[in-house]
Scaffold this active site. Structure first.
Site, short mmCIF file in Angstrom:
data_model
loop_
_atom_site.label_atom_id
_atom_site.label_comp_id
_atom_site.label_asym_id
_atom_site.label_seq_id
_atom_site.Cartn_x
_atom_site.Cartn_y
_atom_site.Cartn_z
N ASP A 1 0.63 -1.20 0.03
CA ASP A 1 0.03 -0.22 0.05
C ASP A 1 0.84 1.32 0.05
O ASP A 1 2.04 1.45 0.67
CB ASP A 1 -0.93 0.06 1.15
CG ASP A 1 -1.88 0.91 1.17
OD1 ASP A 1 -2.49 1.34 -0.02
OD2 ASP A 1 -2.50 1.20 2.24
N GLY B 1 -9.57 5.60 1.74
CA GLY B 1 -10.15 6.43 2.72
C GLY B 1 -11.83 5.93 2.99
O GLY B 1 -12.49 6.67 3.31
N ALA B 2 -12.06 4.45 2.81
CA ALA B 2 -13.41 4.15 3.10
C ALA B 2 -13.88 4.05 4.41
O ALA B 2 -15.14 3.95 4.82
CB ALA B 2 -13.60 2.72 2.39
N SER B 3 -12.94 4.25 5.47
CA SER B 3 -13.47 4.01 6.73
C SER B 3 -14.51 5.35 7.15
O SER B 3 -14.49 6.51 6.66
CB SER B 3 -12.25 4.31 7.93
OG SER B 3 -11.59 3.00 7.80
N HIS C 1 -8.69 10.10 3.78
CA HIS C 1 -7.88 9.07 4.84
C HIS C 1 -8.08 9.27 6.31
O HIS C 1 -8.03 10.26 6.87
CB HIS C 1 -6.51 9.03 4.80
CG HIS C 1 -5.84 8.20 3.57
ND1 HIS C 1 -5.06 8.96 2.72
CD2 HIS C 1 -6.24 7.15 3.03
CE1 HIS C 1 -4.75 7.99 1.85
NE2 HIS C 1 -5.61 6.94 1.92
P1 13P Z 1 -9.11 4.75 5.92
O1 13P Z 1 -8.05 4.72 7.03
O2 13P Z 1 -9.89 6.12 5.76
O3 13P Z 1 -9.96 3.53 5.80
O4 13P Z 1 -8.17 4.61 4.46
C1 13P Z 1 -7.56 3.35 4.24
C2 13P Z 1 -6.49 3.82 3.07
O5 13P Z 1 -6.92 4.36 2.17
C3 13P Z 1 -5.43 2.77 2.96
O6 13P Z 1 -4.74 3.21 1.89
#
Ligand code: 13P
Length: 285
Positions: free
Chosen positions: A81, A209-211, A180
């Site tokens: 990542d 950034g789906a959290s 993120h």
């Molecule tokens: P979040 O921490 O918002 O879920 O983002 C994760 C991400 O995009 C990892 O590359």
């Protein structure tokens, strides 16, 4: 088993579903993510970036993730990542990773193209697929900072098409209002922009950034070409909350295993819930 090649990703794009990319930092997060893949029967990408490598040591975390994926009955990709470093990309490719993300989103367009093209050349020689990013997300990859989308810069659809053609990349991470980490106010994705990108870019799209993203926003993105969804903060929060909950009982006897187990199980449950949200036929939660 190791999930090699882009078939699962392109199948997800074709079916209007998405594969989750979950970030792991240590043994228990790896185990929790693997458990979610086994319980759901869905493909999952186990991923870590430079900051997790700084914590565990690159070789240790690489081997942990690869070994867990190879031994599992589930289909698991092992993905690098957010890497800005071609040596790191090469190390992961050599170790047996199934995909890598080269992140030149902080660079001027031409430099992002050059970095990405070189990563693609090295990775494709080894049968490893590549994700890159155009546009830049606000926020931090390892800690929620309360950032808003205004701190980033949105992906331009025409430039995204040019970037994809110039680099030969297999998947493209886009900035369409996603952030993120957790945000103070709910995120609203620019789904019109995403749709324009999807119309012009022939490869599967990736949503970082789906959290904390509301279910209907997430599925709206999946319906517009997003075939990989990255989640980190939700797993981190679940892990820490479970560890905190287990501590009072564990402290008197210094029962470390009880604490780590609580963290692992919380990651498994959270990863499973998100994986099922992205599965075919899911409805917004
Ligand atoms: P979040 O921490 O918002 O879920 O983002 C994760 C991400 O995009 C990892 O590359």
């Amino acid at each position: 088993m190791l999930l090699r090649g882009t078939e699962a990703l392109t199948a997800a794009a074709r079916e209007g579903t998405a594969i989750p990319g979950f970030v792991a930092y240590n043994l228990e997060t790896v185990q929790g993510i693997v458990a979610a893949a086994e319980t759901s029967g869905r493909p999952i990408l186990l991923q870590a970036g430079a900051s997790a490598f700084r914590h565990t040591g690159r070789t240790a975390l690489m081997n942990l993730a690869l070994d867990a994926a190879r031994r599992s009955t589930a289909a698991l990709g092992v993905h690098l990542d957010h890497s800005r470093d071609l040596d790191e990309v090469a190390a992961c490719v050599d170790a047996g990773y199934t995909s890598v993300m080269v992140d030149g989103s902080h660079l001027p367009f031409a430099e992002n193209v050059a970095l990405t093209r070189e990563a693609v050349r090295r990775a494709h020689d080894a049968g490893v697929w590549v994700e890159a990013e155009l546009g830049a997300l606000a926020g931090d990859e390892d800690v929620s900072t309360g950032a808003t989308a205004a701190g980033g810069s949105m992906t331009d659809p025409e430039q995204a098409a040019e970037f994809t053609a110039a680099t030969g990349v297999d998947a493209l991470a886009v900035a369409v209002g996603n952030v993120h980490g957790f945000t103070a106010d709910p995120v609203r994705l620019d789904l019109d922009r995403l749709e324009r990108i999807h119309a012009l870019v022939p490869v599967p799209l990736v949503l970082h950034g789906a959290s904390g993203l509301p279910g209907e926003q997430l599925l709206g993105a999946v319906r517009r070409g997003v075939a990989k969804v990255n989640v980190n903060a939700e797993l981190r929060r679940a892990y820490l909350a479970a560890v905190a909950g287990a501590l009072p009982e564990a402290l008197p006897g210094a029962d470390t295993v009880a604490v780590w187990t609580a963290g692992r199980d919380a990651v498994a449950a959270t990863a499973l819930r998100i994986t099922e949200t992205l599965a075919p036929g899911a409805t917004p939660s």
